[in-house]
Design a protein around this motif. Structure first.
Motif, short mmCIF file in Angstrom:
data_model
loop_
_atom_site.label_atom_id
_atom_site.label_comp_id
_atom_site.label_asym_id
_atom_site.label_seq_id
_atom_site.Cartn_x
_atom_site.Cartn_y
_atom_site.Cartn_z
N ASP A 38 -6.12 2.99 5.87
CA ASP A 38 -5.17 3.83 6.60
C ASP A 38 -3.86 3.09 6.88
N CYS A 45 -1.69 3.01 3.82
CA CYS A 45 -1.04 4.32 3.60
C CYS A 45 0.16 4.49 4.52
N LYS A 46 0.04 4.07 5.79
CA LYS A 46 1.16 4.16 6.72
C LYS A 46 2.29 3.22 6.29
N ASN A 90 2.97 2.30 3.29
CA ASN A 90 3.61 2.87 2.11
C ASN A 90 4.65 3.91 2.49
N LEU A 120 -1.35 6.96 -3.68
CA LEU A 120 -2.57 7.55 -3.17
C LEU A 120 -3.15 8.50 -4.21
N LEU A 152 -6.73 4.42 -3.59
CA LEU A 152 -5.30 4.22 -3.79
C LEU A 152 -5.08 3.15 -4.85
#
Length: 429
Positions: free
Chosen positions: A34, A37-38, A40, A53, A59
């Motif tokens: 997570d 992802c943040k 990115n 993703l 990912l």
């Protein structure tokens, strides 16, 4: 202490169970997934891409290398995708270190066998170990102290008496003296920054040898305060002759304190993160190697910005910025680096080359070489591309060379005739 997860460029990370982790597939925790992802999303706002993703639990990394530390303690080590053998972790680490050291112009020191035994350590531990070795060498040569003016009240005379303050003493306090004097202290901007970097190493290192040396050096620097204004202290870092023995440790200190060099990883979390865009790192590595191997009267120019693609309403449009230019006597060469795998086998007609790169070099040739001269595209050498391709002709007097670059030796292979390399480099090619 969580283990280091080692992967390479374009590897896939998943939260599912991976029975046999490889350099191209590894399992990470949900919190680390997570956070990536943040992170990115922050990169995307800056025009870059850290990961792609592919699904809710999968990912794919992009072409960044280095170390990322997540808030949950997971350390992700990303290596260059260059070696083709399966057991290539140590080789990739060694290559990445050479590239970083050459690209950022970091100083080197000859060390003994004890350091070589730790040569397979992750990148972050290697950076911290190099900093500690440089700091240890500096302390053995002696820290630089400086005089600082102190104004205080004492029951004895020392230095100068502040007559004005003394005359203003209230009744009953005439036995105290208002004095000013100088104290010889190690409280200098350079020492404050070294103390800050050392404190970070003490907190972050997981290597026993680094931890032991860091705490030994920390006890020596107990009297030195920690920097509170990093930017200002770096501006005040002195380059005078008496500070020459501080030069080797400064780049390592910057690398640890700023951590996210040369790519900033924004956010509230600041772990030991060292990310490098591989294309930019390769370009700098080639530039550093050519700067070492070119003849003395040749000039290497990086990121030329003097030409534009066209003009519109009297203004220049679309600046052309070739990676490198070499000038020797009355001749010039335009060089562009590409971090990509080529295949010179007969099965691949295009060799993996991109048409857009040829358009780009064609524009460079007409604007920087006036349509006459030689252009060079540089790709990393590998088993499927270990010799120059046959010359591509844009025009009768404008040619493009596609050359391999030996990553392990740092040597350009098959340079065109007249290119100003030293004779030994030409022979090795």
């Amino acid at each position: 202490m969580k283990p280091v997860i080692t992967v390479r460029e374009y590897a896939r990370l998943t939260t599912d169970i991976v029975t046999v982790p490889t350099l191209d597939l590894a399992q990470v925790s949900t919190s680390a997934f997570d956070w990536l992802c943040k992170l990115n999303a922050t990169f995307s706002n800056a025009g870059a891409t850290l990961v792609q993703l592919e699904s809710r639990c999968l990912l794919k990394l992009d072409n960044y290398v280095g170390v990322l530390e997540t808030p949950c303690g997971t350390r992700l080590e990303i290596l260059p995708k260059h070696f083709e053998r399966e057991d290539c972790v140590n080789q990739s680490r060694a290559l990445l270190r050479r590239m970083i050291q050459a690209s950022l112009n970091l100083p080197t020191r000859e060390v003994g066998a004890a350091d070589l035994q730790n040569f397979d350590a992750p990148l972050s531990e290697w950076v911290m170990g190099r900093f500690l070795l440089a700091l240890d060498h500096l302390i053995k040569r002696g820290l630089r102290f400086d005089y600082q003016r102190v104004e205080e009240e004492q029951r004895f005379l020392r230095g100068q008496l502040d007559v004005v303050k003394q005359m203003r003493q209230p009744p009953g306090r005439q036995h105290n003296f208002q004095i000013r004097h100088d104290i010889y202290l190690p409280d200098r901007p350079e020492n404050r920054l070294l103390k800050l970097a050392l404190d970070q190493v003490c907190k972050k290192t997981n290597d026993a040898a680094n931890w032991r040396l860091a705490h030994e050096l920390r006890s020596v620097l107990l009297e030195v305060p920690t920097s509170r204004d990093v930017q200002q202290d770096f501006k005040q870092w002195s380059n005078e002759r008496l500070m020459a023995h501080y030069v080797p440790v400064k780049p390592w200190c910057e690398l640890i304190i700023k951590q996210q060099m040369p790519l900033a990883v924004a956010g509230d979390w600041h772990g030991m993160s060292l990310l490098f865009p591989m294309e930019r790192l390769f370009e700098r590595y080639v530039a550093a190697s050519l700067g070492r191997d070119l003849q003395g009267d040749a000039q290497l120019q990086t990121q030329s910005r003097s030409e534009y693609l066209c003009q519109h309403k009297g203004k220049n449009f679309f600046q052309l910025r070739p990676d490198l230019m070499v000038h020797h006597q009355q001749k010039s060469w335009v060089l562009d680096t590409k971090w990509k795998r080529l295949n010179s086998s007969a099965e691949d007609i295009s060799y993996g080359l991109k048409q857009s790169d040829f358009y780009q070099l064609f524009a460079y040739g007409h604007k920087y070489l006036a349509g006459e001269g030689e252009l060079v595209l540089i790709y990393p050498r590998r088993s499927a591309f270990d010799a120059p391709l046959q010359v591509f002709e844009f025009a009768p007097r404008l040619a493009l060379w596609v050359l391999p670059f030996d990553m392990e030796r740092g040597v350009l292979l098959g340079a065109p005739e007249g290119f100003p390399l030293h004779s030994q480099q030409q022979q090795s090619a």
